[in-house]
Write a protein that holds these residues in place. Structure first.
Motif, PDB file in Angstrom:
ATOM      1  N   GLU A  12       0.800  -1.224   0.000  1.00 22.69           N
ATOM      2  CA  GLU A  12       0.000   0.000   0.000  1.00 22.69           C
ATOM      3  C   GLU A  12       0.838   1.281   0.000  1.00 22.69           C
ATOM      4  O   GLU A  12       0.405   2.290  -0.570  1.00 22.69           O
ATOM      5  CB  GLU A  12      -0.945  -0.013   1.207  1.00 22.69           C
ATOM      6  N   GLN A  13       2.012   1.250   0.623  1.00 20.62           N
ATOM      7  CA  GLN A  13       2.792   2.483   0.776  1.00 20.62           C
ATOM      8  C   GLN A  13       3.941   2.605  -0.218  1.00 20.62           C
ATOM      9  O   GLN A  13       4.389   3.716  -0.509  1.00 20.62           O
ATOM     10  CB  GLN A  13       3.332   2.567   2.208  1.00 20.62           C
ATOM     11  N   GLN A  14       4.430   1.470  -0.731  1.00 18.43           N
ATOM     12  CA  GLN A  14       5.538   1.513  -1.692  1.00 18.43           C
ATOM     13  C   GLN A  14       5.069   1.235  -3.121  1.00 18.43           C
ATOM     14  O   GLN A  14       5.439   1.941  -4.057  1.00 18.43           O
ATOM     15  CB  GLN A  14       6.602   0.476  -1.339  1.00 18.43           C
ATOM     16  N   ILE A  15       4.270   0.179  -3.273  1.00 18.64           N
ATOM     17  CA  ILE A  15       4.006  -0.361  -4.602  1.00 18.64           C
ATOM     18  C   ILE A  15       2.839   0.357  -5.292  1.00 18.64           C
ATOM     19  O   ILE A  15       2.957   0.764  -6.451  1.00 18.64           O
ATOM     20  CB  ILE A  15       3.787  -1.883  -4.507  1.00 18.64           C
ATOM     21  N   ARG A  16       1.716   0.525  -4.626  1.00 17.64           N
ATOM     22  CA  ARG A  16       0.595   1.264  -5.243  1.00 17.64           C
ATOM     23  C   ARG A  16       1.006   2.677  -5.671  1.00 17.64           C
ATOM     24  O   ARG A  16       0.668   3.106  -6.780  1.00 17.64           O
ATOM     25  CB  ARG A  16      -0.584   1.331  -4.279  1.00 17.64           C
ATOM     26  N   PRO A  17       1.726   3.435  -4.825  1.00 18.68           N
ATOM     27  CA  PRO A  17       2.106   4.784  -5.239  1.00 18.68           C
ATOM     28  C   PRO A  17       3.037   4.812  -6.453  1.00 18.68           C
ATOM     29  O   PRO A  17       3.198   5.869  -7.074  1.00 18.68           O
ATOM     30  CB  PRO A  17       2.820   5.350  -3.996  1.00 18.68           C
ATOM     31  N   TRP A  18       3.605   3.666  -6.803  1.00 18.72           N
ATOM     32  CA  TRP A  18       4.467   3.591  -7.982  1.00 18.72           C
ATOM     33  C   TRP A  18       3.671   3.134  -9.204  1.00 18.72           C
ATOM     34  O   TRP A  18       4.206   2.525 -10.110  1.00 18.72           O
ATOM     35  CB  TRP A  18       5.657   2.661  -7.702  1.00 18.72           C
ATOM     36  N   GLU A  19       2.406   3.421  -9.188  1.00 21.28           N
ATOM     37  CA  GLU A  19       1.503   3.174 -10.317  1.00 21.28           C
ATOM     38  C   GLU A  19       1.348   1.687 -10.628  1.00 21.28           C
ATOM     39  O   GLU A  19       1.070   1.314 -11.772  1.00 21.28           O
ATOM     40  CB  GLU A  19       1.969   3.929 -11.564  1.00 21.28           C
ATOM     41  N   VAL A  20       1.503   0.849  -9.624  1.00 23.99           N
ATOM     42  CA  VAL A  20       1.202  -0.579  -9.787  1.00 23.99           C
ATOM     43  C   VAL A  20      -0.222  -0.773  -9.281  1.00 23.99           C
ATOM     44  O   VAL A  20      -0.468  -0.832  -8.076  1.00 23.99           O
ATOM     45  CB  VAL A  20       2.188  -1.471  -9.024  1.00 23.99           C
ATOM     46  N   LEU A  21      -1.159  -0.850 -10.225  1.00 25.45           N
ATOM     47  CA  LEU A  21      -2.578  -0.913  -9.883  1.00 25.45           C
ATOM     48  C   LEU A  21      -3.252  -2.173 -10.406  1.00 25.45           C
ATOM     49  O   LEU A  21      -4.447  -2.373 -10.172  1.00 25.45           O
ATOM     50  CB  LEU A  21      -3.291   0.336 -10.429  1.00 25.45           C
ATOM     51  N   ASP A  22      -2.500  -3.004 -11.116  1.00 23.82           N
ATOM     52  CA  ASP A  22      -3.022  -4.263 -11.633  1.00 23.82           C
ATOM     53  C   ASP A  22      -3.314  -5.188 -10.446  1.00 23.82           C
ATOM     54  O   ASP A  22      -2.406  -5.609  -9.725  1.00 23.82           O
ATOM     55  CB  ASP A  22      -1.993  -4.898 -12.569  1.00 23.82           C
ATOM     56  N   GLN A  23      -4.593  -5.525 -10.237  1.00 25.19           N
ATOM     57  CA  GLN A  23      -4.968  -6.288  -9.061  1.00 25.19           C
ATOM     58  C   GLN A  23      -4.360  -7.680  -9.056  1.00 25.19           C
ATOM     59  O   GLN A  23      -4.061  -8.229  -7.989  1.00 25.19           O
ATOM     60  CB  GLN A  23      -6.495  -6.392  -8.945  1.00 25.19           C
ATOM     61  N   SER A  24      -4.138  -8.257 -10.238  1.00 23.09           N
ATOM     62  CA  SER A  24      -3.528  -9.585 -10.282  1.00 23.09           C
ATOM     63  C   SER A  24      -2.092  -9.542  -9.764  1.00 23.09           C
ATOM     64  O   SER A  24      -1.628 -10.479  -9.105  1.00 23.09           O
ATOM     65  CB  SER A  24      -3.560 -10.152 -11.709  1.00 23.09           C
ATOM     66  N   VAL A  25      -1.378  -8.451 -10.046  1.00 28.64           N
ATOM     67  CA  VAL A  25      -0.014  -8.292  -9.541  1.00 28.64           C
ATOM     68  C   VAL A  25      -0.026  -8.047  -8.037  1.00 28.64           C
ATOM     69  O   VAL A  25       0.750  -8.644  -7.284  1.00 28.64           O
ATOM     70  CB  VAL A  25       0.705  -7.144 -10.277  1.00 28.64           C
ATOM     71  N   LEU A  26      -0.916  -7.192  -7.574  1.00 32.93           N
ATOM     72  CA  LEU A  26      -0.996  -6.900  -6.138  1.00 32.93           C
ATOM     73  C   LEU A  26      -1.371  -8.154  -5.345  1.00 32.93           C
ATOM     74  O   LEU A  26      -0.808  -8.406  -4.273  1.00 32.93           O
ATOM     75  CB  LEU A  26      -2.007  -5.784  -5.893  1.00 32.93           C
ATOM     76  N   SER A  27      -2.280  -8.941  -5.871  1.00 27.31           N
ATOM     77  CA  SER A  27      -2.674 -10.182  -5.195  1.00 27.31           C
ATOM     78  C   SER A  27      -1.519 -11.174  -5.139  1.00 27.31           C
ATOM     79  O   SER A  27      -1.335 -11.888  -4.147  1.00 27.31           O
ATOM     80  CB  SER A  27      -3.868 -10.814  -5.913  1.00 27.31           C
TER      81      SER A  27
END
Length: 221
Positions: A12-27
């Motif tokens: 939430e604090q490192q990866i999302r702010p770096w424009e990683v919004l693909d839910q499959s990658v986050l999961s």
């Protein structure tokens, strides 16, 4: 340390702010246990926004790249379930584990014999069976195993090597961190046809050089 809280904060604090919004990658980042691919001496650094040393202080590509860098590269490659992937620089096996959860098959090459063993053991422990770790010099390319749909260089190179571009299928994508310190850029190269390639710069970063890849010639006055 609360492992799950640390993992949540990493996403939430490192990866999302770096424009990683693909839910499959986050999961996937939530499911694949990054801490299990980190040497015990550095486990407290598993979720930090920095390279984690694997051997020799992290020099010559012997490190895990920052979580946000790995995540962004994974997102930009759009790996599909039917695709065959080549990784250069297995390290601890973590990026190969992420790729293995998205692709049909992954071959990852590691020039350092100790790291090749580490990656093999980590992947086996994680129950990921579609990744092959091979102790080999990735700068030469695995000629007998190509072509590949996706190629990932998990470290930096001075320029994208032609030997790797030659291993891409038409429509295939290659991700690498290219340049020399202090200026490097992550790029994705797509093979348009037998003779043409398209390069897109995706972000600026700095990463240790992959062992075995040549440095650019120095200017002489």
């Amino acid at each position: 340390m609360n492992i799950e809280k640390a993992r949540f904060n990493m996403i939430e604090q490192q990866i999302r702010p770096w424009e990683v919004l693909d839910q499959s990658v986050l999961s996937l980042l939530a499911a694949v246990k990054r801490e299990e691919f980190v040497p015990a001496a550095y486990r407290s650094m598993a979720f930090m926004d920095l390279c984690v040393p694997l051997a020799d202080g992290g020099s010559q590509g012997r490190c895990m790249l920052e979580p946000k860098v790995e995540a962004r590269i994974l997102q930009e490659l759009h790996v599909q379930p039917h695709e065959k992937v080549l990784e250069i620089g297995a390290g601890s096996g973590y990026m190969a584990a992420l790729l293995g959860r998205k692709a049909q098959r992954v071959l990852t090459l590691e020039i350092d014999a100790e790291l090749a063993r580490m990656a093999t053991d980590n992947l086996k422990r994680a129950g990921i069976g579609n990744v092959e770790v091979r102790h080999a010099d990735g700068s030469r390319g695995p000629q007998a195993d190509g072509p590949f749909d996706v190629i990932v260089a998990s470290g930096s190179v001075a320029t994208v090597p032609q030997v790797l571009l030659d291993q891409l299928k038409v429509g295939g994508r290659l991700a690498a961190i290219v340049g020399t310190e202090p200026i490097m850029r992550a790029v994705v190269v797509t093979r348009v046809d037998e003779h043409a390639f398209r390069t897109v710069e995706i972000f600026d970063t700095v990463a240790p050089r992959l062992l075995g890849f040549e440095e650019p010639p120095k200017f002489k006055f």
